[in-house]
Motif scaffolding. Structure first.
Motif, PDB file in Angstrom:
ATOM      1  N   MET A 178      15.821  44.028  33.983  1.00  0.00           N
ATOM      2  CA  MET A 178      15.334  42.849  33.774  1.00  0.00           C
ATOM      3  C   MET A 178      13.856  43.091  32.916  1.00  0.00           C
ATOM      4  SD  MET A 178      14.382  39.581  35.967  1.00  0.00           S
ATOM      5  CE  MET A 178      16.045  38.916  36.090  1.00  0.00           C
ATOM      6  N   GLY A 179      13.117  44.071  33.628  1.00  0.00           N
ATOM      7  CA  GLY A 179      11.798  44.664  33.374  1.00  0.00           C
ATOM      8  C   GLY A 179      11.907  45.081  31.755  1.00  0.00           C
ATOM      9  N   LEU A 180      12.790  45.868  31.597  1.00  0.00           N
ATOM     10  CA  LEU A 180      12.924  46.438  30.265  1.00  0.00           C
ATOM     11  C   LEU A 180      13.299  45.527  29.274  1.00  0.00           C
ATOM     12  CD1 LEU A 180      14.829  49.778  31.149  1.00  0.00           C
ATOM     13  CD2 LEU A 180      12.623  49.493  30.576  1.00  0.00           C
ATOM     14  N   SER A 181      13.966  44.626  29.515  1.00  0.00           N
ATOM     15  CA  SER A 181      14.288  43.242  28.691  1.00  0.00           C
ATOM     16  C   SER A 181      13.205  42.699  28.402  1.00  0.00           C
ATOM     17  CB  SER A 181      15.511  42.533  29.063  1.00  0.00           C
ATOM     18  OG  SER A 181      14.993  41.693  30.109  1.00  0.00           O
ATOM     19  N   PHE A 182      12.376  42.477  29.260  1.00  0.00           N
ATOM     20  CA  PHE A 182      11.039  41.864  29.075  1.00  0.00           C
ATOM     21  C   PHE A 182      10.194  42.628  27.987  1.00  0.00           C
ATOM     22  CE2 PHE A 182      10.365  38.759  32.960  1.00  0.00           C
ATOM     23  CZ  PHE A 182      11.555  38.360  32.629  1.00  0.00           C
ATOM     24  N   ALA A 183      10.275  44.038  28.230  1.00  0.00           N
ATOM     25  CA  ALA A 183       9.242  44.934  27.419  1.00  0.00           C
ATOM     26  C   ALA A 183       9.738  44.875  25.977  1.00  0.00           C
ATOM     27  CB  ALA A 183       9.472  46.084  28.109  1.00  0.00           C
ATOM     28  N   ALA A 184      10.892  44.330  25.618  1.00  0.00           N
ATOM     29  CA  ALA A 184      11.112  44.324  24.248  1.00  0.00           C
ATOM     30  C   ALA A 184      10.604  43.010  23.759  1.00  0.00           C
ATOM     31  CB  ALA A 184      12.550  44.265  24.120  1.00  0.00           C
ATOM     32  N   VAL A 185      10.450  41.974  24.445  1.00  0.00           N
ATOM     33  CA  VAL A 185       9.761  40.836  24.009  1.00  0.00           C
ATOM     34  C   VAL A 185       8.304  40.889  23.778  1.00  0.00           C
ATOM     35  CG1 VAL A 185       9.565  38.460  24.911  1.00  0.00           C
ATOM     36  CG2 VAL A 185      11.588  39.299  24.993  1.00  0.00           C
ATOM     37  N   PHE A 186       7.918  41.718  24.962  1.00  0.00           N
ATOM     38  CA  PHE A 186       6.459  42.094  24.802  1.00  0.00           C
ATOM     39  C   PHE A 186       6.105  42.584  23.521  1.00  0.00           C
ATOM     40  CE2 PHE A 186       6.356  42.319  29.801  1.00  0.00           C
ATOM     41  CZ  PHE A 186       6.660  41.055  29.777  1.00  0.00           C
ATOM     42  N   ILE A 187       6.897  43.782  22.986  1.00  0.00           N
ATOM     43  CA  ILE A 187       6.467  44.623  21.675  1.00  0.00           C
ATOM     44  C   ILE A 187       6.623  43.504  20.545  1.00  0.00           C
ATOM     45  CG2 ILE A 187       7.325  46.274  20.311  1.00  0.00           C
ATOM     46  CD1 ILE A 187       8.178  48.042  22.941  1.00  0.00           C
ATOM     47  N   TYR A 188       7.681  42.860  20.636  1.00  0.00           N
ATOM     48  CA  TYR A 188       8.023  42.149  19.346  1.00  0.00           C
ATOM     49  C   TYR A 188       6.804  40.736  19.061  1.00  0.00           C
ATOM     50  CZ  TYR A 188      10.925  41.145  15.625  1.00  0.00           C
ATOM     51  OH  TYR A 188      11.619  41.091  14.106  1.00  0.00           O
ATOM     52  N   SER A 189       6.659  40.001  20.362  1.00  0.00           N
ATOM     53  CA  SER A 189       5.589  39.122  20.300  1.00  0.00           C
ATOM     54  C   SER A 189       4.075  39.470  20.317  1.00  0.00           C
ATOM     55  CB  SER A 189       6.002  38.044  21.255  1.00  0.00           C
ATOM     56  OG  SER A 189       5.644  38.522  22.511  1.00  0.00           O
ATOM     57  N   GLY A 190       3.947  40.726  20.885  1.00  0.00           N
ATOM     58  CA  GLY A 190       2.323  41.039  21.201  1.00  0.00           C
ATOM     59  C   GLY A 190       1.775  40.392  22.187  1.00  0.00           C
ATOM     60  N   SER A 191       2.609  39.802  22.998  1.00  0.00           N
ATOM     61  CA  SER A 191       2.060  38.982  24.126  1.00  0.00           C
ATOM     62  C   SER A 191       2.824  38.841  25.410  1.00  0.00           C
ATOM     63  CB  SER A 191       1.667  37.553  23.728  1.00  0.00           C
ATOM     64  OG  SER A 191       1.277  36.736  24.597  1.00  0.00           O
ATOM     65  N   MET A 192       2.045  38.761  26.622  1.00  0.00           N
ATOM     66  CA  MET A 192       2.825  38.394  27.658  1.00  0.00           C
ATOM     67  C   MET A 192       2.908  37.014  28.396  1.00  0.00           C
ATOM     68  SD  MET A 192       2.214  41.868  30.103  1.00  0.00           S
ATOM     69  CE  MET A 192       2.386  43.378  29.453  1.00  0.00           C
TER      70      MET A 192
END
Length: 446
Positions: A178-192
């Protein structure tokens, strides 16, 4: 990407205390009401899938069945096991339920701008938001699973302990994916930040841009919530209820409430990260400019949450429970490696795009190595299967002998061993009927 990161966060932290309290009460009421609806909906949908009627006694069409279940659990005798650790035994349901509610605080129900007025005060449709909001969601989810582990340990019984141990292994396995799937979103959006992530899903949702992350998260959220086919911590067949075996009355009800609240929370997180959050779906937003303004965004995110809850129910009504070794293999040998490879690809694509490379160059630099690796893997698998196919003919000594009573008790066959034929008594039916049932053309001498 927008020019300034976290440009939506200045809308938060300016509400008066009474409005913050009102928003907190709304989040709590929304979760409880959604849980009541989800319980009835689950029983109705599963009954529909199994050609049954489902709840139809309490209220019109059985809609008050959830309230009836709650009253029944509250009136049951509250038992406390003698051999239990009393303090931890009582606190475990609370530890399990409270983090499930806390995670909902950062879910946006509407745009971050002060577009709505509550008793004359302009405010965003979100309780709060901050730069690491999704790390807060992961942290609260981790604490909630500890409630299950402590419940199994403090009960002083074998089967709840096994359920708690299973849960700890399940938490570690699927939270990594789950955390790795979050990380892809962080990279693409540039935000948490949740509000920033929703703002970056215009015009395309991340479910379309990051399909692998979306699929991995959907699988991981089912495992995190202990739902079928991943409900190993409470597998009734071998654990007699699992971690909650020794619980009754309101403490058991809190475990049930925590499970359904977690379902709503992970569905809301999935809607926020991958399905556009509060944004209206494309056919609606294409012809209605006001669909993403005012109070309407609350309708869209509620519908998305309900669709994901239906997905939970659909899985429960169709798939059998996994074996524990299959479950752990899926987490460690499939989801985590796939997430790591996908994360490297996403990071490479974003780095090349930020350096100004065109689409064709990105495809060449990233797609060519991936294609080469896949081709080598296919060739390796093909060459590795060749000797096996050469040794395959015959059931002779290569297959190995199998003794079903080795050691004095029944044992299953090892890989490569074949079960001996089971002796069967001759059938009593007429020969013509046997031929019709077997579909065989027996000769006279057979």
């Amino acid at each position: 990407m927008t020019s300034q990161p976290y440009e939506t966060l200045h809308f938060f932290g300016q509400d008066p205390w009474w409005l913050v309290l009102l928003k907190a009460v709304f989040c709590f009421a929304f979760l409880v009401l959604t849980v009541l609806v989800a319980i009835v909906w689950e029983r109705k949908v599963v009954a529909w899938m199994q050609l049954r009627i489902g709840p139809n006694r309490h209220g019109p069409w059985g809609l008050l069945q959830s309230l009836a279940d709650g009253v029944k659990l509250a009136l049951k005798e509250d038992l406390v096991v003698k051999g239990s650790d009393k303090v931890v035994y009582v606190l475990a349901p609370i530890v399990c339920a409270i983090p499930a509610f806390m995670a909902f605080a950062v879910i946006p129900f509407g745009p971050p701008g002060n577009e709505v007025s509550v008793f004359g005060t302009r405010t965003p449709l979100q309780l709060t938001d901050f730069p690491v909001a999704l790390l807060y969601v992961l942290a609260t989810a981790s604490v909630g699973i500890y409630g299950i582990v402590l419940a199994g340990w403090s009960s002083g019984s074998t089967y709840p302990l096994l359920g708690g141990l299973r849960s700890s292994a399940q938490m570690i396995s699927y939270e990594i994916a789950m955390g790795l799937s979050f990380a892809a979103v962080f990279i693409y959006s540039g935000s948490m930040s949740t509000s920033e992530i929703v703002a970056h899903q215009q015009p395309t949702w991340f479910a379309a841009l990051l399909p692998v992350s979306f699929i991995v998260y959907v699988i991981a959220m089912v495992g995190e919530t202990n739902r079928a086919p991943f409900d190993l911590p409470e597998a009734e067949g071998e654990l007699v209820g699992g971690f909650n075996t020794e619980y009754s009355s309101l403490k058991f009800a809190m475990f049930m409430l925590a499970e359904y609240v977690n379902m709503v929370t992970v569905s809301a997180v999935a809607s926020t990260l991958f399905l556009g959050g509060w944004r209206a779906p494309w056919p609606v937003s294409a012809f209605w400019a006001g669909a993403n303004h005012g109070w309407w965004p609350m309708l869209w995110i509620t519908l998305k949450i309900q669709l994901l809850l239906f997905f939970f129910i659909w899985l429960r009504g169709t798939l059998p429970r996994f074996r524990y070794d299959q479950f752990m293999k899926l987490g460690w040998k499939v989801l985590i490696p796939v997430s790591l490879v996908w994360l490297v690809l996403i990071a490479s694509v974003r780095a090349l795009r930020n350096e100004g490379y065109g689409f064709g160059q990105v495809v060449l630099y990233v797609g060519a190595p991936v294609g080469a690796v896949l081709l080598l893997a296919l060739v390796r698998d093909f060459l590795r299967k060749q000797p096996v196919e050469a040794e395959a003919p015959g059931d002779g000594p290569a297959r190995g002998e199998f003794d079903p009573m080795a050691g004095g008790y029944p044992v299953p066959p090892l890989p490569g061993q074949v079960l001996p034929p089971v002796p069967r008594r001759p059938g009593r039916a007429p020969k013509q009927l046997q031929d019709a049932l077997n579909g065989a053309d027996h000769s006279e001498g057979s």
